[in-house]
Design a protein around this motif. Structure first.
Motif, PDB file in Angstrom:
ATOM      1  N   GLN A 156       0.895  -1.203  -0.089  1.00  0.00           N
ATOM      2  CA  GLN A 156      -0.140   0.043   0.112  1.00  0.00           C
ATOM      3  C   GLN A 156       0.756   1.213   0.036  1.00  0.00           C
ATOM      4  O   GLN A 156       2.175   1.147   0.301  1.00  0.00           O
ATOM      5  N   THR A 157       0.287   2.239  -0.648  1.00  0.00           N
ATOM      6  CA  THR A 157       1.282   3.594  -0.396  1.00  0.00           C
ATOM      7  C   THR A 157       1.058   4.120   1.013  1.00  0.00           C
ATOM      8  O   THR A 157       0.350   3.498   1.781  1.00  0.00           O
ATOM      9  N   ALA A 158       1.998   4.963   1.389  1.00  0.00           N
ATOM     10  CA  ALA A 158       2.068   5.561   2.706  1.00  0.00           C
ATOM     11  C   ALA A 158       0.699   6.035   3.097  1.00  0.00           C
ATOM     12  O   ALA A 158       0.363   5.894   4.259  1.00  0.00           O
ATOM     13  N   MET A 159      -0.029   6.786   2.269  1.00  0.00           N
ATOM     14  CA  MET A 159      -1.285   7.429   2.572  1.00  0.00           C
ATOM     15  C   MET A 159      -2.324   6.072   2.889  1.00  0.00           C
ATOM     16  O   MET A 159      -3.040   6.308   3.794  1.00  0.00           O
ATOM     17  N   GLU A 160      -2.382   5.341   2.082  1.00  0.00           N
ATOM     18  CA  GLU A 160      -3.366   4.354   2.081  1.00  0.00           C
ATOM     19  C   GLU A 160      -2.896   3.436   3.375  1.00  0.00           C
ATOM     20  O   GLU A 160      -4.101   3.033   4.074  1.00  0.00           O
ATOM     21  N   THR A 161      -1.979   3.070   3.726  1.00  0.00           N
ATOM     22  CA  THR A 161      -1.667   2.481   5.071  1.00  0.00           C
ATOM     23  C   THR A 161      -2.113   3.454   6.040  1.00  0.00           C
ATOM     24  O   THR A 161      -2.726   2.867   7.119  1.00  0.00           O
ATOM     25  N   ALA A 162      -1.759   4.708   6.174  1.00  0.00           N
ATOM     26  CA  ALA A 162      -2.197   5.599   7.477  1.00  0.00           C
ATOM     27  C   ALA A 162      -3.732   5.613   7.540  1.00  0.00           C
ATOM     28  O   ALA A 162      -4.322   5.626   8.549  1.00  0.00           O
ATOM     29  N   VAL A 163      -4.245   5.830   6.253  1.00  0.00           N
ATOM     30  CA  VAL A 163      -5.777   5.981   6.310  1.00  0.00           C
ATOM     31  C   VAL A 163      -6.330   4.506   6.734  1.00  0.00           C
ATOM     32  O   VAL A 163      -7.256   4.589   7.549  1.00  0.00           O
ATOM     33  N   PHE A 164      -5.798   3.478   6.306  1.00  0.00           N
ATOM     34  CA  PHE A 164      -6.444   2.069   6.933  1.00  0.00           C
ATOM     35  C   PHE A 164      -6.298   2.047   8.241  1.00  0.00           C
ATOM     36  O   PHE A 164      -7.183   1.688   9.047  1.00  0.00           O
ATOM     37  N   TRP A 165      -5.193   2.286   8.877  1.00  0.00           N
ATOM     38  CA  TRP A 165      -5.033   2.096  10.306  1.00  0.00           C
ATOM     39  C   TRP A 165      -5.845   3.119  11.150  1.00  0.00           C
ATOM     40  O   TRP A 165      -6.193   2.971  12.224  1.00  0.00           O
ATOM     41  N   THR A 166      -5.955   4.371  10.642  1.00  0.00           N
ATOM     42  CA  THR A 166      -6.829   5.536  11.197  1.00  0.00           C
ATOM     43  C   THR A 166      -8.251   4.781  11.347  1.00  0.00           C
ATOM     44  O   THR A 166      -8.849   5.066  12.345  1.00  0.00           O
ATOM     45  N   GLU A 167      -8.545   4.524  10.177  1.00  0.00           N
ATOM     46  CA  GLU A 167     -10.167   4.000  10.230  1.00  0.00           C
ATOM     47  C   GLU A 167     -10.123   2.776  10.838  1.00  0.00           C
ATOM     48  O   GLU A 167     -11.266   2.547  11.679  1.00  0.00           O
TER      49      GLU A 167
END
Length: 523
Positions: free
Chosen positions: A439-450
């Motif tokens: 995943q991109t860094a953004m996709e990773t961060a968004v996934f774990w935030t959600e």
């Protein structure tokens, strides 16, 4: 056909309702007036707003244009802006003690100013509801207590590799034998002296921070949020996640607990079109372009006169063009273009850029690595020394010591990077590794935030190491117990052996006495 349209509309309405139900209210709290830090946090917050979440952001950097689902709480008047304010003399003299004084003592004072701001006071008195609180992990846990006030799950973010106290708060393994602390110019291959220094500093900083940062910050938080709030250590230990601005390809491979997630390069997006004059200057360079910037804080024009002249004389002899983030320098060579502010990532993304002369800031090195641009590093303070040493060890950077800067050393560094294909090849190879992720860094961060929002916190990610005393974590009690068993066993064995020898000697002596007695009687 009508039935198909009806079902399609129903499905779309269902999806819309689901999206609305899943949307969360997120509060981002960022007390530090450092743009280079906020760039990373801002990227995630914008990404969450784009996902439909209602994002409220307290910071010194309000948006210039309104963004859907993104609401600013502007506190920029609480602290002075520091962009483009550091002189070279100030930067180069930021040694470890100065840095610790800044991130601990001065940051507590900054936090006091932030807490006194009317907007923060309004937030303290409000009865608003939030599903998640996001704060920065830096020298002090300035606004962490708001997670307790709003009874919301908490995510922490750091714009660098984890600080030693952040590792401790999450029970994240940080073995000093191969994980250098943030402030040392070491790689993961340390000799004895480096490992000794790394160990002593890590221990010293953990204990020192408690007295110089944690205690005064806790007193400040209780002053404004009430005396009944838990200790900051307790609140911090219940933080669900820590996003760290690192990646194993660029930093060091190290173990991470599930609650610590690497999102290095989170701020990196799609490059924008360059301003026309800058684009023409770069594209018109037949031999390529050298980009020179010392980051968002340090002003290149404050170099001492002899060093400034060294750069200009060296640049004048190059066939390449130079784009230099600086202002107010007179007598520049014809092949040099300057500006007080430049779109760095967009410049580094241009295929005509061949070398990046940098201070070695975390964001700058990530942008260079992402674009496969080799570097010349002039580290000045903080983590820049470690970042540059890491890049040197990967053969993508030549280090240029600040005190050794002269025309000859500048030319030698530039020509080494330009003429040795190793640097370009290694930079391109590392770029591929840095980008190669599931995943991109953004996709990773968004996934774990959600993920944290969905589960209303993530205590199941929390390592049991967080609850251990230091002597338990290091197994000192077990080691002492085993040593006592070994020593006791040795002493008992030794005593038993001596007793056995004594008994045997007595037996032998008695036998000889009896034998001698019999011989005497027979005579």
């Amino acid at each position: 056909m009508k039935l198909y349209r009806f079902l399609l509309c129903l499905a779309l309405l269902g999806c819309s309702s689901m999206r609305k139900l899943e949307a969360a209210r997120i509060l981002g709290l960022f007390q530090l007036n450092a743009k280079s830090h906020f760039i990373m946090f801002e990227a995630l917050l914008k990404g969450l707003a784009a996902r439909g979440h209602d994002v409220v952001v307290l910071s010194h950097f309000p948006q210039k244009k309104p963004i859907v689902n993104y609401t600013d709480i502007n506190i920029e008047s609480s602290l002075p802006q520091i962009i483009n304010t550091f002189t070279l003399d100030f930067a180069i003299n930021q040694h470890l003690i100065n840095l610790l004084y800044f991130i601990w003592n001065l940051n507590v004072k900054f936090c006091e100013k932030v807490y006194e701001h009317p907007e923060v006071q309004r937030l303290i008195k409000s009865d608003e509801k939030f599903d998640l609180v996001i704060t920065e992990s830096f020298g002090v846990d300035c606004l962490t207590a708001f997670a307790h006030k709003f009874q919301a799950p908490h995510i922490s973010m750091t714009s660098s590799v984890p600080m030693p106290w952040s590792d401790d708060a999450f029970g994240n393994p940080s073995h000093p034998a191969y994980i250098p602390i943030f402030f040392l110019p070491h790689t993961d291959r340390m000799n004895f002296q480096q490992r000794l220094l790394n160990t002593l500093l890590r221990i010293g900083m953990i204990f020192s921070r408690y007295y110089f940062a944690e205690i005064p910050m806790e007193q400040l938080a209780r002053k404004h949020l009430g005396p009944d709030i838990p200790s900051l250590r307790a609140i911090t230990k219940n933080t669900s996640l820590l996003f760290t601005n690192s990646h194993f390809s660029l930093n060091i491979p190290r173990p991470m607990v599930p609650g610590v997630v690497e999102v290095g390069g989170l701020h990196i997006g799609v490059p924008k079109k360059l301003p026309k004059d800058l684009e023409n200057f770069i594209e018109g360079a037949k031999q390529g372009v050298i980009y020179f910037s010392l980051g968002s804080l340090v002003r290149s024009e404050t170099f001492p006169e002899e060093k400034l002249r060294s750069f200009m004389d060296a640049f004048s002899e190059l066939p390449q063009r130079v784009v230099w983030k600086t202002d107010g320098i007179v007598g520049l060579p014809k092949n040099v273009m300057t500006s007080k502010w430049l779109p760095q990532f967009d410049i580094l993304s241009h295929p005509n850029v061949r070398v990046f002369i940098t201070h070695g800031g975390c964001m700058s090195t990530q942008e260079a690595v992402y674009n496969g641009v080799p570097m010349i590093g002039i580290p000045l303070y903080s983590d820049q020394h470690q970042n540059i040493e890491s890049c040197v060890s990967k053969n993508i950077t030549v280090k240029l010591d600040y005190y050794a800067i002269n025309k000859a050393s500048v030319l030698q560094a530039i020509r080494t990077v330009l003429e040795n294909p190793m640097y370009q090849e290694n930079a391109k190879r590392l770029s591929q590794i840095f980008r190669d992720r599931p995943q991109t860094a953004m996709e990773t961060a968004v996934f774990w935030t959600e993920y944290v929002i969905r589960h209303k916190g993530a205590p199941h990610l929390r390592s049991a190491a967080v609850d251990l005393y230091w002597y338990q974590y290091l197994l000192l009690d077990v080691q002492i117990f085993l040593i006592l068993i070994a020593v006791t066993s040795y002493l008992i064995s030794r005593l038993a052996f001596r007793k056995l020898v004594a008994i045997l000697l007595r037996c032998i002596t008695n036998k000889e006495s009896i034998k001698a007695s019999k011989l005497f009687k027979s005579e």
